[in-house]
Design an enzyme around this catalytic site. Structure first.
Site, PDB file in Angstrom:
ATOM      1  N   SER A  15      61.327  54.092  45.794  1.00  0.00           N
ATOM      2  CA  SER A  15      60.234  54.838  45.149  1.00  0.00           C
ATOM      3  C   SER A  15      58.871  54.223  45.476  1.00  0.00           C
ATOM      4  O   SER A  15      57.882  54.950  45.612  1.00  0.00           O
ATOM      5  CB  SER A  15      60.457  54.934  43.635  1.00  0.00           C
ATOM      6  OG  SER A  15      60.322  53.678  43.027  1.00  0.00           O
ATOM      7  N   ASN A  16      58.811  52.919  45.629  1.00  0.00           N
ATOM      8  CA  ASN A  16      57.530  52.307  46.008  1.00  0.00           C
ATOM      9  C   ASN A  16      57.167  52.619  47.456  1.00  0.00           C
ATOM     10  O   ASN A  16      56.006  52.873  47.777  1.00  0.00           O
ATOM     11  CB  ASN A  16      57.560  50.789  45.772  1.00  0.00           C
ATOM     12  CG  ASN A  16      57.322  50.458  44.322  1.00  0.00           C
ATOM     13  OD1 ASN A  16      56.194  50.490  43.851  1.00  0.00           O
ATOM     14  ND2 ASN A  16      58.392  50.180  43.596  1.00  0.00           N
ATOM     15  N   LYS A  64      69.926  33.181  58.361  1.00  0.00           N
ATOM     16  CA  LYS A  64      68.686  33.875  57.988  1.00  0.00           C
ATOM     17  C   LYS A  64      67.671  33.762  59.133  1.00  0.00           C
ATOM     18  O   LYS A  64      66.986  34.709  59.468  1.00  0.00           O
ATOM     19  CB  LYS A  64      68.098  33.251  56.712  1.00  0.00           C
ATOM     20  CG  LYS A  64      66.858  33.975  56.204  1.00  0.00           C
ATOM     21  CD  LYS A  64      66.171  33.222  55.086  1.00  0.00           C
ATOM     22  CE  LYS A  64      66.889  33.308  53.793  1.00  0.00           C
ATOM     23  NZ  LYS A  64      66.419  34.385  52.913  1.00  0.00           N
ATOM     24  N   MET A  89      65.352  42.782  48.434  1.00  0.00           N
ATOM     25  CA  MET A  89      66.021  41.839  47.554  1.00  0.00           C
ATOM     26  C   MET A  89      66.556  40.608  48.298  1.00  0.00           C
ATOM     27  O   MET A  89      67.710  40.212  48.112  1.00  0.00           O
ATOM     28  CB  MET A  89      67.126  42.560  46.770  1.00  0.00           C
ATOM     29  CG  MET A  89      66.565  43.635  45.854  1.00  0.00           C
ATOM     30  SD  MET A  89      65.059  43.128  44.975  1.00  0.00           S
ATOM     31  CE  MET A  89      65.538  43.437  43.311  1.00  0.00           C
ATOM     32  N   ARG A  90      65.708  40.017  49.120  1.00  0.00           N
ATOM     33  CA  ARG A  90      66.054  38.777  49.816  1.00  0.00           C
ATOM     34  C   ARG A  90      64.870  37.828  49.744  1.00  0.00           C
ATOM     35  O   ARG A  90      63.731  38.295  49.719  1.00  0.00           O
ATOM     36  CB  ARG A  90      66.309  39.029  51.316  1.00  0.00           C
ATOM     37  CG  ARG A  90      67.561  39.683  51.569  1.00  0.00           C
ATOM     38  CD  ARG A  90      67.875  39.853  53.040  1.00  0.00           C
ATOM     39  NE  ARG A  90      69.123  40.569  53.053  1.00  0.00           N
ATOM     40  CZ  ARG A  90      70.294  39.985  52.941  1.00  0.00           C
ATOM     41  NH1 ARG A  90      70.417  38.680  52.922  1.00  0.00           N
ATOM     42  NH2 ARG A  90      71.395  40.715  52.883  1.00  0.00           N
ATOM     43  N   VAL A  92      62.329  35.630  51.438  1.00  0.00           N
ATOM     44  CA  VAL A  92      61.766  35.566  52.795  1.00  0.00           C
ATOM     45  C   VAL A  92      61.795  34.109  53.262  1.00  0.00           C
ATOM     46  O   VAL A  92      61.399  33.198  52.535  1.00  0.00           O
ATOM     47  CB  VAL A  92      60.323  36.137  52.789  1.00  0.00           C
ATOM     48  CG1 VAL A  92      59.648  35.920  54.133  1.00  0.00           C
ATOM     49  CG2 VAL A  92      60.360  37.625  52.435  1.00  0.00           C
ATOM     50  N   ASN A 106      54.149  41.161  48.129  1.00  0.00           N
ATOM     51  CA  ASN A 106      55.308  41.672  47.380  1.00  0.00           C
ATOM     52  C   ASN A 106      54.848  42.324  46.081  1.00  0.00           C
ATOM     53  O   ASN A 106      53.800  41.964  45.540  1.00  0.00           O
ATOM     54  CB  ASN A 106      56.231  40.490  47.039  1.00  0.00           C
ATOM     55  CG  ASN A 106      57.482  40.912  46.298  1.00  0.00           C
ATOM     56  OD1 ASN A 106      58.094  41.936  46.613  1.00  0.00           O
ATOM     57  ND2 ASN A 106      57.870  40.137  45.303  1.00  0.00           N
ATOM     58  N   HIS A 108      56.274  42.885  42.172  1.00  0.00           N
ATOM     59  CA  HIS A 108      57.324  42.380  41.279  1.00  0.00           C
ATOM     60  C   HIS A 108      57.151  43.027  39.904  1.00  0.00           C
ATOM     61  O   HIS A 108      56.034  43.091  39.390  1.00  0.00           O
ATOM     62  CB  HIS A 108      57.231  40.848  41.185  1.00  0.00           C
ATOM     63  CG  HIS A 108      58.309  40.269  40.334  1.00  0.00           C
ATOM     64  ND1 HIS A 108      59.605  40.132  40.772  1.00  0.00           N
ATOM     65  CD2 HIS A 108      58.296  39.841  39.058  1.00  0.00           C
ATOM     66  CE1 HIS A 108      60.338  39.634  39.797  1.00  0.00           C
ATOM     67  NE2 HIS A 108      59.566  39.443  38.732  1.00  0.00           N
TER      68      HIS A 108
HETATM   69  C1  GAR Z   1      60.684  47.759  42.105  1.00  0.00           C
HETATM   70  O1  GAR Z   1      60.575  47.911  40.709  1.00  0.00           O
HETATM   71  C2  GAR Z   1      60.163  46.402  42.542  1.00  0.00           C
HETATM   72  O2  GAR Z   1      59.122  45.926  41.757  1.00  0.00           O
HETATM   73  C3  GAR Z   1      61.400  45.553  42.378  1.00  0.00           C
HETATM   74  O3  GAR Z   1      62.435  46.356  42.853  1.00  0.00           O
HETATM   75  C4  GAR Z   1      62.156  47.721  42.528  1.00  0.00           C
HETATM   76  C5  GAR Z   1      62.420  48.574  43.740  1.00  0.00           C
HETATM   77  O4  GAR Z   1      62.400  49.937  43.396  1.00  0.00           O
HETATM   78  N1  GAR Z   1      61.276  44.332  43.111  1.00  0.00           N
HETATM   79  C6  GAR Z   1      61.783  43.174  42.681  1.00  0.00           C
HETATM   80  O5  GAR Z   1      62.441  43.053  41.664  1.00  0.00           O
HETATM   81  C7  GAR Z   1      61.484  42.002  43.588  1.00  0.00           C
HETATM   82  N2  GAR Z   1      61.803  40.768  42.949  1.00  0.00           N
HETATM   83  P1  GAR Z   1      62.195  51.047  44.504  1.00  0.00           P
HETATM   84  O6  GAR Z   1      63.262  50.807  45.572  1.00  0.00           O
HETATM   85  O7  GAR Z   1      62.391  52.339  43.789  1.00  0.00           O
HETATM   86  O8  GAR Z   1      60.805  50.880  45.058  1.00  0.00           O
END
Ligand code: GAR
Length: 190
Positions: A15-16, A64, A89-90, A92, A106, A108
């Site tokens: 979604s982001n 990695k 979700m890794r 870096v 990033n 968060h």
């Molecule tokens: C988002 O809420 C982002 O902030 C989070 O994963 C979600 C991804 O949603 N990121 C973390 O937790 C990073 N530590 P999306 O795939 O719908 O954008």
């Protein structure tokens, strides 16, 4: 003048990623999606918008360092200058950090330094606090410890469920992240 190129790294629903690519006046071209999950929803969004993808499986690489070297070469090939993590979700590693110093950002879903790491929305909800938030920050070697660029708080109401809270946090993310990206690009020279 052609726009600077950026890559988005994502592992999930996207979604982001969608909010970034659909921003009308985005100051860069999203030239590549990097994804580490073969079935992630974000891949469909990239296809729909005809954005090239590099999809990899970490377990097919020895380390990695090995998969990050491959990613760096994909990014160099098309002259990407910025990396925006959007639910990647890794952690870096040093290969990417050294290849793109000060250019990896990033988002968060908490008001850092509170609730770093995985499941930040659930962590805040379970903690019983009455505010959490969203943070955009540079990446460093730590977990969600890099310099903060922008933050917005999000209230947690007594009637909230984890799902309603997540929905409100993500609405804030979708507004904040593309705007911060534009600010960063307007301030930078490359
Ligand atoms: C988002 O809420 C982002 O902030 C989070 O994963 C979600 C991804 O949603 N990121 C973390 O937790 C990073 N530590 P999306 O795939 O719908 O954008």
């Amino acid at each position: 003048m052609s726009k600077l190129k950026a890559a988005v790294f994502a592992s999930g629903a996207g979604s982001n990623f969608q909010a970034i690519i659909e921003k009308r006046d985005l100051a860069c071209e999203i030239a590549l999606l990097i994804c580490d999950k073969q079935n992630a929803g974000v891949i469909e969004i990239a296809k729909k918008h005809q954005i090239p993808t590099f999809i990899f499986s970490a377990k097919e690489f020895a380390s990695k360092q090995a998969f990050e070297e491959k990613i760096v070469s994909e990014l160099r090939k098309i002259e990407v200058s910025w990396i925006f993590l959007a639910g990647y979700m890794r952690i870096v590693g040093s290969t990417l950090l050294q290849a793109f110093p000060g250019k990896i950002v990033n988002i968060h879903p908490s008001f850092l330094p509170n609730f770093p790491g995985k499941d930040a929305i659930e962590q805040a909800y379970q903690a019983g606090v009455n505010t959490t938030g969203v943070t955009v920050h540079y990446i460093d070697e730590g977990i969600d410890t890099g310099p903060i660029i922008a933050q917005e708080s999000v209230a947690i109401y007594s009637e909230d469920t984890e799902e309603t809270l997540k929905k409100r946090i993500q609405e804030v993310e979708h507004e904040l992240y593309p705007n911060v990206i534009n600010q960063l690009l307007q301030q930078s020279e490359g």
